[in-house]
Design a protein around this motif. Structure first.
Motif, PDB file in Angstrom:
ATOM      1  N   UNK A   9       0.875  -1.190  -0.055  1.00 33.56           N
ATOM      2  CA  UNK A   9      -0.018   0.086   0.005  1.00 33.56           C
ATOM      3  C   UNK A   9       0.817   1.153   0.111  1.00 33.56           C
ATOM      4  N   UNK A  10       2.003   1.227   0.695  1.00 32.99           N
ATOM      5  CA  UNK A  10       2.678   2.305   1.087  1.00 32.99           C
ATOM      6  C   UNK A  10       3.661   2.444  -0.120  1.00 32.99           C
ATOM      7  N   UNK A  12       2.775   2.644  -3.331  1.00 33.32           N
ATOM      8  CA  UNK A  12       2.134   3.552  -4.213  1.00 33.32           C
ATOM      9  C   UNK A  12       2.321   4.871  -3.583  1.00 33.32           C
ATOM     10  N   UNK A  13       1.901   4.857  -2.266  1.00 35.60           N
ATOM     11  CA  UNK A  13       2.162   6.170  -1.694  1.00 35.60           C
ATOM     12  C   UNK A  13       3.471   6.948  -1.858  1.00 35.60           C
ATOM     13  N   UNK A  16       4.262   8.072  -5.377  1.00 35.38           N
ATOM     14  CA  UNK A  16       3.585   9.075  -5.830  1.00 35.38           C
ATOM     15  C   UNK A  16       4.226  10.402  -5.178  1.00 35.38           C
ATOM     16  N   UNK A  17       4.743  10.249  -3.757  1.00 34.99           N
ATOM     17  CA  UNK A  17       5.115  11.321  -3.068  1.00 34.99           C
ATOM     18  C   UNK A  17       6.493  11.737  -3.626  1.00 34.99           C
ATOM     19  N   UNK A  20       5.972  13.478  -6.790  1.00 30.22           N
ATOM     20  CA  UNK A  20       5.228  14.714  -6.837  1.00 30.22           C
ATOM     21  C   UNK A  20       6.396  15.713  -6.493  1.00 30.22           C
ATOM     22  N   UNK A  21       7.142  15.333  -5.303  1.00 33.54           N
ATOM     23  CA  UNK A  21       8.310  16.332  -4.941  1.00 33.54           C
ATOM     24  C   UNK A  21       9.183  16.736  -6.083  1.00 33.54           C
ATOM     25  N   UNK A  90      -7.432   5.464 -10.494  1.00 31.43           N
ATOM     26  CA  UNK A  90      -6.317   5.260 -10.758  1.00 31.43           C
ATOM     27  C   UNK A  90      -6.044   6.215 -12.098  1.00 31.43           C
ATOM     28  N   UNK A  93      -5.300   9.498 -11.142  1.00 30.42           N
ATOM     29  CA  UNK A  93      -3.789   9.917 -10.648  1.00 30.42           C
ATOM     30  C   UNK A  93      -2.997   9.736 -11.826  1.00 30.42           C
ATOM     31  N   UNK A 147      -1.167  -0.217  -9.809  1.00 32.25           N
ATOM     32  CA  UNK A 147      -1.025   1.364 -10.092  1.00 32.25           C
ATOM     33  C   UNK A 147       0.344   1.878 -10.095  1.00 32.25           C
TER      34      UNK A 147
END
Lengths: 457, 457, 457
Positions: A9-10, A12-13, A16-17, A20-21, A90, A93, A147
């Motif tokens: 789970x984390x 993907x998180x 993304x983080x 994005x940064x 998705x 995203x 994802x």
């Protein structure tokens, strides 16, 4: 295993983080708005690296930008027709990431000046085009990649797609305003190649096909999607050629094409299937095909009946492809095509490109008038003959196919690396390529793919 | 009791009739279309009572008007995400009434000349903004007030909201073109205060929370709502600053903010909840938050990465608020927030206002160029320094909070009067504040709120 | 019988094929795009056969075209409210055919020059209007005609509708920019007459009425349909009068009318029915009625309160018609009106036409100003007095009713011919007029109509 799924789970998180940064940092360093009085301050390079439609973009209209966004969603809605609301998260995203990434990559190629990328409404429209190609590609692999893999697919595809677009439009001077080649054909074959590389040998593939259309819900989305496409696609094909002073031929041609492809599907559907009227999803596919075929030719057609014929052919090709070509692709070439992007975008896009070549051959100053300057600036300036232009237009097709295939293979290979797969907890290969969400409660015996789909719907 | 329910049915009918006749009479007496050749006939007062964007409204575009209406419905659709089609009838009724009322109230403040209110496309856009605030407020109390109370809430809120807007924009010269303060913050805190005053002490409040998202249907609406918001909100934040000659920075900033807030929610959601991808409703909330934060700052940001950062923060604040703040609001401060307007509109709106203050401090003629005249006319004219302007922008926040709180308390007190409640037939207080439709077949033991919600869905 | 159903399946397919090939041939022979620089090359006949708004169409906006298309779908969506996604396929087929056919037929009357029809954005907008009339008519007979009959209905109605429009707008100089008469009234009464002629004497007609609104699904569509109508109909009523330099009064009037008609329905609904709030479908009907009433009067009203009153009356007429008039129509006049087009389009259209006559009588150069030239060019040029113009406007109503009735009778008679009915396999008349899809599994004893509907939903 809870810690396992927490990790996935984390993942993907975390990705993304990180992305994005990264995007924010790159934007902070490179991206600026183009100067206020853009016409005066703009350097020649900034304006002329873009091939032709300078005047058309004098007043970059918000509307067009919005319509492109919406079109992105139009495509989403198209996916909805098969996968229900769950898949939209998705997709959004993907759109959110791909637009930022495309603005950066395209900015380096097109809008780079003095170490800065100058963006404006035009950049966002270009990025939207690129994002549309990504969405088309995901249509081929939907339900078989997680994802995290999708995000990486977007990362790679945006890069290759921009490269292809740059070669075609800027270097070769090809006219493809509605993006038959750079969006439809590229997106479709890129996705198909990724699908081929991710192919999983054994278990019941047969089930895939009859899962394509399910239940009642999808029909609702197909209706909404069709309405969106009818409303906004004519603007998509004409986004870069729209000119307030001229009649909107690209819009009208797209419109006529949609009309004819819809009727063609109504004609062919009872012949191919046991139903007297086509289902809504088929009408939506016909709409997409009728629009894809107008991508390159939309601004070149100077008679309405040409658009009717092209749309009619696209509307015939699409259901024929679903009926006869998709099973062959699947069984012989081991390419699964979840949403049928080959029939909906690939074949009509190729047809549109060939039509564009033909029309370029026939282009004369007589038939085009002032429009020649807009559509074929090189021909209008006399630096190329119409036959030369047609040759370049024709060359663009195999080049696009080549780049899409290579890019797709590369991307597929990257996505197949073990690190990107979901952690295999029972040594069952297929299941690990599914949505991770579905890992629990999925019986390996029933085949890995079905649960992925069923929970999506 | 049939006669009871007949009475309560006809009460809404009668109130609507009275208000509509009142509106028609007031329109007949006061409201006229602004003269045809508005530029020449218009008195200075008529044009200059509005703060700055005279040139921007030279060509009041139908499009903007429509988009605003649609946005009103965008919000409706947002509500749909939680309450289903049934709640839309009331929302449309509210919109229908609030627009007329807002045109009247705003007309008296802004467009009043020689005893007549001269309306045009601009008035309708202003009225749409005000209606949006009303819709946000109803989001906080939805399911606990009956339609009659909703109409009175709209009646009172439009009045206070217009007053607040007049003080901020006309008297204090605050720049808030996308309405972070006057719509988002005002609407959210007004609604929360009404909710506080209408609070009912005992019975199972715990049930409220897990009723927030229900079933499959809402997801469909969340998808549609998100698409609408993405498509049309950029126009909302730029409606009063749109200028054909300049690049649409407010639109682009909003766009970048939406992108970043969506990704932020995807990042945070797996950390806060046990799901690997967020649900569609959360994406919709992130979209709203990302748009709300751009309300004031949208036209002030001169770099895209600023919009990315602001959107990213808004996208983080919103799910954090849902996770940690809403329960505290509920248990400590006894404020129920049905649709989470505090997280979606309140907090991002405040963040946007603070960002606006910061950007105003940094505003110089260099960075803004010609745009300074549009965004800060008083600064451009030299009658105020940038620091003064920032001070006024900062003052606007507590003032808005104060007016929203006072107005909300007052409105709540009015709505709580016995005459407005549904006739209590079993002395059971809670049930009477529900939708009257649900009075029959509702067991007092199971808690009064649930039936109201369940039938709405 | 499989071969039977195969034959009937292929009949639609064959008819579509024939009509599409015919269209393509006619387009190839006759239709060309209007020359690029249309203002200079255009002959007087080409421009002046159209009555007045030459300047308004100087810049044919894509937007309007799209909005019209969408409106077509807005209507589709309206049908969806009652018949679900299945019926949309047929509606889109009808739209696809009717637009091409209308471009041809209207082209011969309006845009014919030197043996060619010169089309442009304006032609598509006109064709969209005509298609809207066809969709309204099908609303009256939906569920009782098969797709083949629908196509023929479109073929005939487009012809008669264009004739009516030509007589009214070009020959009589009637001002009907929002098409109260030529679309709403014509479409409604044409459909009602077809319904009358197709009337089937015996079996349980009573069932029709309570089948009008079914289940939950429709409400979703009614919400979407209402949003579309609110958003895009104001553009429909003003499509031919939109002028960038003037305030968009037709838009604002339509807007006010929608607001008032919505509230009127909320007022009347609890009085007529046992529910405290109207259902969404009723709100949608009110929206349609409020828009229909503004068709002719939209550009003539010079005060907002007039629009409020007209909308209010339309919003009252519509539910009253459903409650008291539809049963009478059904039992006495043997006219079934599946979607209630008489209440939604017919009566409000007539009201709008009468209002238009009244307003024409009151029209003076003082109140209209420059607008007089746009709305009543003949009056502005001095070749007609306002009273003369009002007389012609009044005459247009009975003429439209006459042509609609005659055309409807003729069309009904054609549709009733045995060759067009589905092959009767048990000599059971009613069932053969149903959707052919439903032939199997339909018990003749339960009445022929129900299965047709139930599968559509």
């Amino acid at each position: 295993m809870p810690e396992h799924s927490a990790a996935s789970r984390l993942r993907l998180s975390g990705l993304c983080f990180f992305l994005q940064i990264l995007n924010i940092l790159l934007f902070a360093v490179f991206v600026r708005y183009s100067p206020e009085s853009s016409s005066s301050l703009c350097s020649p390079q900034l304006n002329c690296s873009r091939r032709n439609q300078d005047s058309a973009f004098q007043h970059p209209r918000f509307r067009d930008v919005h319509l492109q966004v919406l079109l992105g969603f139009g495509l989403l809605v198209a996916f909805l027709g098969r996968y229900g609301p769950g898949s939209v998260v998705i997709s959004i995203l993907l759109v959110s990431f791909a637009i930022q990434w495309a603005i950066l990559i395209q900015g380096f190629l097109y809008f780079f000046l003095n170490g800065k990328i100058y963006v404006g409404a035009r950049s966002v429209v270009s990025a939207d085009f690129c994002t549309a190609a990504v969405l088309i590609s995901t249509g081929a692999v939907l339900g078989r990649v997680n994802p995290v893999q999708m995000l990486l697919l977007a990362l790679l595809e945006v890069t290759v797609c921009t490269l292809n677009e740059y070669i075609l439009l800027s270097l070769m001077g090809v006219s493809d305003s509605g993006r038959s080649l750079t969006v439809h054909v590229f997106g479709a074959y890129f996705g198909l190649m990724v699908s081929r590389v991710l192919h999983l040998p054994p278990t019941d593939k047969r089930k895939r096909e009859d899962q394509q259309d399910v239940g009642h819900q999808p029909d609702v989305f197909a209706v909404v999607g069709t309405i969106y496409l009818w409303t906004f696609w004519p603007s998509f094909t004409s986004a870069t050629t729209a000119d307030d002073s001229a009649e909107p031929w690209a819009v009208l041609n797209t419109y006529f094409s949609l009309v004819a492809s819809t009727i063609a599907t109504v004609i062919l559907s009872p012949v191919l299937y046991e139903e007297s009227t086509p289902r809504m999803v088929q009408i939506q596919d016909a709409t997409l095909a009728g629009a894809a075929v107008m991508g390159m030719a939309g601004e070149m057609l100077v008679t309405p009946f040409g658009a009717l014929i092209a749309g009619f052919l696209a509307g015939l090709i699409c259901p024929l492809g679903f009926r006869f070509f998709t099973p062959v692709l699947h069984s012989r070439m081991k390419i699964q095509d979840t949403c049928g992007v080959h029939n909906v975008h690939g074949l009509p896009g190729i047809l549109g490109a060939l039509l564009g070549v033909l029309l370029t051959l026939l282009a004369t100053a007589d038939t085009f008038g002032d429009r020649l300057e807009l559509v074929f600036p090189l021909v209008a300036q006399g630096s190329r003959s119409a036959a030369d232009q047609a040759f370049w237009q024709l060359c663009a097709l195999p080049l696009t196919l080549l780049l899409a295939t290579l890019g797709g293979c590369l991307t597929g290979a990257v996505l197949k690396t073990k690190a990107l797969r979901s952690p295999p907890d029972k040594g069952n290969l297929e299941r690990t390529i599914l949505w991770e969400v579905d890992k629990e409660g999925c019986d390996p015996r029933t085949g890995g793919m079905e649960p992925g789909i069923s929970t999506l719907v």
